[in-house]
Design an enzyme around this catalytic site. Structure first.
Site, PDB file in Angstrom:
ATOM      1  N   ASP A   7       0.883  -1.162   0.000  1.00 57.38           N
ATOM      2  CA  ASP A   7       0.000   0.000   0.000  1.00 57.38           C
ATOM      3  C   ASP A   7       0.920   1.211   0.000  1.00 57.38           C
ATOM      4  O   ASP A   7       2.132   1.098   0.248  1.00 57.38           O
ATOM      5  CB  ASP A   7      -0.897  -0.013   1.242  1.00 57.38           C
ATOM      6  N   GLY A  40      -3.743   8.504  -4.055  1.00 58.01           N
ATOM      7  CA  GLY A  40      -5.053   8.891  -4.566  1.00 58.01           C
ATOM      8  C   GLY A  40      -5.046  10.036  -5.575  1.00 58.01           C
ATOM      9  O   GLY A  40      -5.696   9.952  -6.616  1.00 58.01           O
ATOM     10  N   CYS A  70      -4.926  -2.014  -0.825  1.00 56.42           N
ATOM     11  CA  CYS A  70      -5.343  -0.647  -1.137  1.00 56.42           C
ATOM     12  C   CYS A  70      -6.396  -0.702  -2.230  1.00 56.42           C
ATOM     13  O   CYS A  70      -6.155  -1.302  -3.290  1.00 56.42           O
ATOM     14  CB  CYS A  70      -4.131   0.169  -1.606  1.00 56.42           C
ATOM     15  N   ASN A  71      -7.543  -0.090  -1.988  1.00 61.78           N
ATOM     16  CA  ASN A  71      -8.610  -0.091  -2.987  1.00 61.78           C
ATOM     17  C   ASN A  71      -8.200   0.665  -4.251  1.00 61.78           C
ATOM     18  O   ASN A  71      -8.436   0.206  -5.372  1.00 61.78           O
ATOM     19  CB  ASN A  71      -9.878   0.532  -2.401  1.00 61.78           C
ATOM     20  N   THR A  72      -7.573   1.831  -4.083  1.00 63.80           N
ATOM     21  CA  THR A  72      -7.214   2.664  -5.232  1.00 63.80           C
ATOM     22  C   THR A  72      -6.202   1.959  -6.115  1.00 63.80           C
ATOM     23  O   THR A  72      -6.318   1.942  -7.348  1.00 63.80           O
ATOM     24  CB  THR A  72      -6.667   4.020  -4.756  1.00 63.80           C
ATOM     25  N   CYS A 177     -12.391   1.960   1.733  1.00 60.10           N
ATOM     26  CA  CYS A 177     -10.970   2.320   1.764  1.00 60.10           C
ATOM     27  C   CYS A 177     -10.362   1.561   2.924  1.00 60.10           C
ATOM     28  O   CYS A 177     -10.930   1.541   4.021  1.00 60.10           O
ATOM     29  CB  CYS A 177     -10.794   3.828   1.943  1.00 60.10           C
ATOM     30  N   HIS A 179      -7.974   2.140   4.860  1.00 61.53           N
ATOM     31  CA  HIS A 179      -7.672   2.941   6.053  1.00 61.53           C
ATOM     32  C   HIS A 179      -8.864   2.987   7.014  1.00 61.53           C
ATOM     33  O   HIS A 179      -8.672   3.037   8.236  1.00 61.53           O
ATOM     34  CB  HIS A 179      -7.313   4.376   5.646  1.00 61.53           C
TER      35      HIS A 179
END
Length: 261
Positions: A7, A40, A70-72, A177, A179
């Site tokens: 990440d 991001g 990490c989604n992004t 997300c 986080h």
């Protein structure tokens, strides 16, 4: 067994702690990018190059699997990472838990970064898995950054702002997300309405950890000896867990069970 997670920052902690609980005997490699974070705001091409460098730093330690925590990065870089690393190293991405949330049937909200909220990617998941269910996309301004720096005041403000955008009849929140999973109970407290059933939260950490073990043909063994090591890479350089990680239960668990070498 050695599992790597990557990440830009400490969003990978939730999945890492889950892997550690399921397999305390697994060696873990955490590859972060403090020199390039946050990812991001970057263009998809730039983000992909940063993610590839972080993945290659992890791959140099010869893991058996790599979790993109990490989604992004999963949205933009997963095809490139798989093209470079598979089949030698299985790559497991992180997808918001929209499908299980929709299966609950009730109205639900997706908390995500402003860049992800309303994106074709997220809208596609809603169309594929939540057609006919009431879904509200909630942009969480500044929340990931506040969590990354363990800024208590900023976390409280960002959670309160996102809760104010969340409809009162919502019964479920998808944490879109990684986080956000680190402050899940704060989110629950902020969104829970008096007189309503207990709010259901859907994160991704459990699913990606289980998928990594499946890809390796392994089973959970939480009773195994806590012999797994922890290696932390900071933009390719070995180092300690970032200090803000220790503000969260997940980071303290890693430090207690397997301090970074």
């Amino acid at each position: 067994m050695k599992i790597a997670l990557m990440d830009s920052g400490i969003g990978l902690l939730a999945a890492t702690a889950t892997v550690r609980r399921l397999r305390p005997d697994a060696d873990l490699v955490l590859s972060l990018d403090p020199d390039g974070m946050p990812w991001g705001p970057r263009t998809p091409e730039d983000l992909t190059q940063r993610a590839l460098a972080v993945a290659q730093a992890a791959a140099a330690h010869r893991p058996d699997a790599l979790i993109v925590g990490c989604n992004t990065a999963s949205v933009h870089a997963l095809p490139t990472l798989r093209a470079h690393l598979e089949p030698g190293i299985p790559v497991i991405g992180t997808v918001p838990a929209i499908k299980p949330a929709a299966a609950g049937g009730g109205p639900f909200a997706i908390w995500a970064t402003p860049a992800t909220t309303g994106s074709p990617y997220q809208r596609g998941l809603i169309k594929d898995f939540a057609d006919g269910v009431s879904v509200t996309e909630v942009p969480c301004f500044g929340l990931a950054e506040a969590v990354e720096h363990a800024d208590e005041a900023a976390i409280e403000a960002a959670v309160a702002a996102a809760a104010a955008l969340t409809p009162k009849d919502v019964t479920t929140v998808v944490l879109g997300c990684t986080h956000y999973e680190l402050v899940a109970e704060r989110i629950r407290t902020a969104v829970q309405r008096p007189g309503f059933p207990p709010l259901v939260l859907h994160g991704s950490a459990g699913a990606v950890a289980a998928q990594a073990l499946r890809r390796l043909g392994e089973q959970p063994a939480p009773e195994a000896e806590a012999s797994g090591t922890l290696t932390v890479l900071l933009s390719g350089r070995e180092g300690p867990l970032p200090e803000p990680a220790l503000a969260y239960d997940e980071g303290r668990l890693l430090q207690e069970v397997s301090p970074a070498r």
